[in-house]
Design an enzyme around this catalytic site. Sequence first.
Site, mmCIF file in Angstrom:
data_model
loop_
_atom_site.group_PDB
_atom_site.id
_atom_site.type_symbol
_atom_site.label_atom_id
_atom_site.label_comp_id
_atom_site.label_asym_id
_atom_site.label_seq_id
_atom_site.Cartn_x
_atom_site.Cartn_y
_atom_site.Cartn_z
ATOM 1 N N GLY A 42 59.068 -15.832 112.245
ATOM 2 C CA GLY A 42 58.639 -16.898 111.332
ATOM 3 C C GLY A 42 57.207 -16.689 110.887
ATOM 4 N N ALA A 43 56.531 -17.796 110.484
ATOM 5 C CA ALA A 43 55.181 -17.700 109.890
ATOM 6 C C ALA A 43 55.211 -16.641 108.776
ATOM 7 C CB ALA A 43 54.135 -17.380 110.942
ATOM 8 N N HIS A 48 56.526 -9.822 105.553
ATOM 9 C CA HIS A 48 57.920 -10.053 105.957
ATOM 10 C C HIS A 48 58.856 -9.931 104.752
ATOM 11 C CE1 HIS A 48 55.851 -12.691 109.121
ATOM 12 N NE2 HIS A 48 56.493 -11.798 109.845
ATOM 13 N N LYS A 160 53.504 -1.921 110.520
ATOM 14 C CA LYS A 160 52.302 -2.568 111.062
ATOM 15 C C LYS A 160 52.388 -2.581 112.590
ATOM 16 C CE LYS A 160 49.981 -6.741 111.742
ATOM 17 N NZ LYS A 160 50.822 -7.289 112.786
ATOM 18 N N SER A 196 49.223 -10.471 108.523
ATOM 19 C CA SER A 196 49.738 -10.820 109.842
ATOM 20 C C SER A 196 49.753 -12.334 109.985
ATOM 21 C CB SER A 196 48.832 -10.215 110.927
ATOM 22 O OG SER A 196 49.111 -10.812 112.173
HETATM 23 P P1 AMP Z 1 56.626 -10.758 113.313
HETATM 24 O O1 AMP Z 1 57.156 -11.992 112.653
HETATM 25 O O2 AMP Z 1 55.143 -10.686 113.336
HETATM 26 O O3 AMP Z 1 57.287 -10.466 114.626
HETATM 27 O O4 AMP Z 1 57.055 -9.552 112.363
HETATM 28 C C1 AMP Z 1 58.374 -9.395 111.948
HETATM 29 C C2 AMP Z 1 58.484 -8.075 111.237
HETATM 30 O O5 AMP Z 1 57.602 -8.054 110.120
HETATM 31 C C3 AMP Z 1 58.092 -6.869 112.109
HETATM 32 O O6 AMP Z 1 58.971 -5.798 111.832
HETATM 33 C C4 AMP Z 1 56.694 -6.578 111.652
HETATM 34 O O7 AMP Z 1 56.310 -5.235 111.846
HETATM 35 C C5 AMP Z 1 56.819 -6.889 110.166
HETATM 36 N N1 AMP Z 1 55.501 -7.121 109.557
HETATM 37 C C6 AMP Z 1 54.555 -7.991 109.969
HETATM 38 N N2 AMP Z 1 53.463 -7.888 109.196
HETATM 39 C C7 AMP Z 1 53.713 -6.903 108.291
HETATM 40 C C8 AMP Z 1 52.973 -6.302 107.231
HETATM 41 N N3 AMP Z 1 51.718 -6.681 106.938
HETATM 42 N N4 AMP Z 1 53.551 -5.319 106.509
HETATM 43 C C9 AMP Z 1 54.825 -4.910 106.801
HETATM 44 N N5 AMP Z 1 55.573 -5.434 107.781
HETATM 45 C C10 AMP Z 1 55.032 -6.419 108.525
#
Ligand code: AMP
Length: 291
Positions: A42-43, A48, A160, A196
Amino acid sequence: MPNTVDTSLMPDKIVRSVEDLRDVVACWRRDGKSVGLVPTMGAIHIGHLSLVTEAKSRCDKVIASIFVNPTQFGENEDFDAYPADEAYDVKELLGADTDLVFCPGCDDVYPEGFSTIVSVTGVTSGLCGPFRPGHFDGVATIVSKLLLQCLPDIAVFGEKDYQQFLVICQLVRDLNIPVEIVGAPIIREEDGLAMSSRNRYLSAEERALAPELNRVLRSVADAVIEKPADCERICSLARSELLEIGFSSVDYVGVCDTETLELLKSYSESARVFGAARLGPARLIDNLRVE
Ligand code: AMP
């Protein structure tokens, strides 16, 4: 309590149980559709959404999951503070052409008596591994579950979290999970900061300093091309520079092999620069290919 969506308003777009998820996927399969999965916590931000676009370019149907996985947070980490706004996240994901959002509840993911941990060795031993004990076990376990629940053709992960991406490639190989893992490039703010969910923890002053992590890693990449045998000295200087700039601590700056994540003393053709540093309440990570 997070701001949840009234699923009765869009019953065909959100599922919360594995049973309902599998029913939708089975229906798509009967119609001969291919399926991509994008796991998230989420967030939702543009990073994403880029994964959804990547999945959609390769598959007929895209499922995004939203689950803030408690087992991948350490005791002193930000699980309780992690931003949760399901209504906003679902709207963003559906707006980006996601076909189905899977939002499982914590008790369904980890019911009483849950006793299995998927633990990947090797690629987890360096970089974030020692600084976040248990983190990659939590990631490997939840991603294994999501892949087996959904059984997609592909699953897309962001570079990332490059170490996480390799952990998932490894577990899929080792456990013969029939899915193709796709890595997608890092989406950045205009000033170079990797997008992020945790960037929102930064104050205005910290936000202004945050892109320095990317700048310093880029300067490391340039320097190791100039002096390939000097990786250790260059990374050590980069750590000092980040502290001087105002980062409160630096977990690591290193040049590593792209496949094994082994720390390199000398630059080889297949290398990436990795960095993790704390700025106020946020722990920022970034990486880039040396080329
Ligand atoms: P998270 O919600 O932070 O667990 O991330 C979910 C997915 O989004 C993971 O595969 C992360 O690597 C990807 N992700 C997060 N930030 C970025 C970004 N700036 N660029 C590309 N993918 C991202």
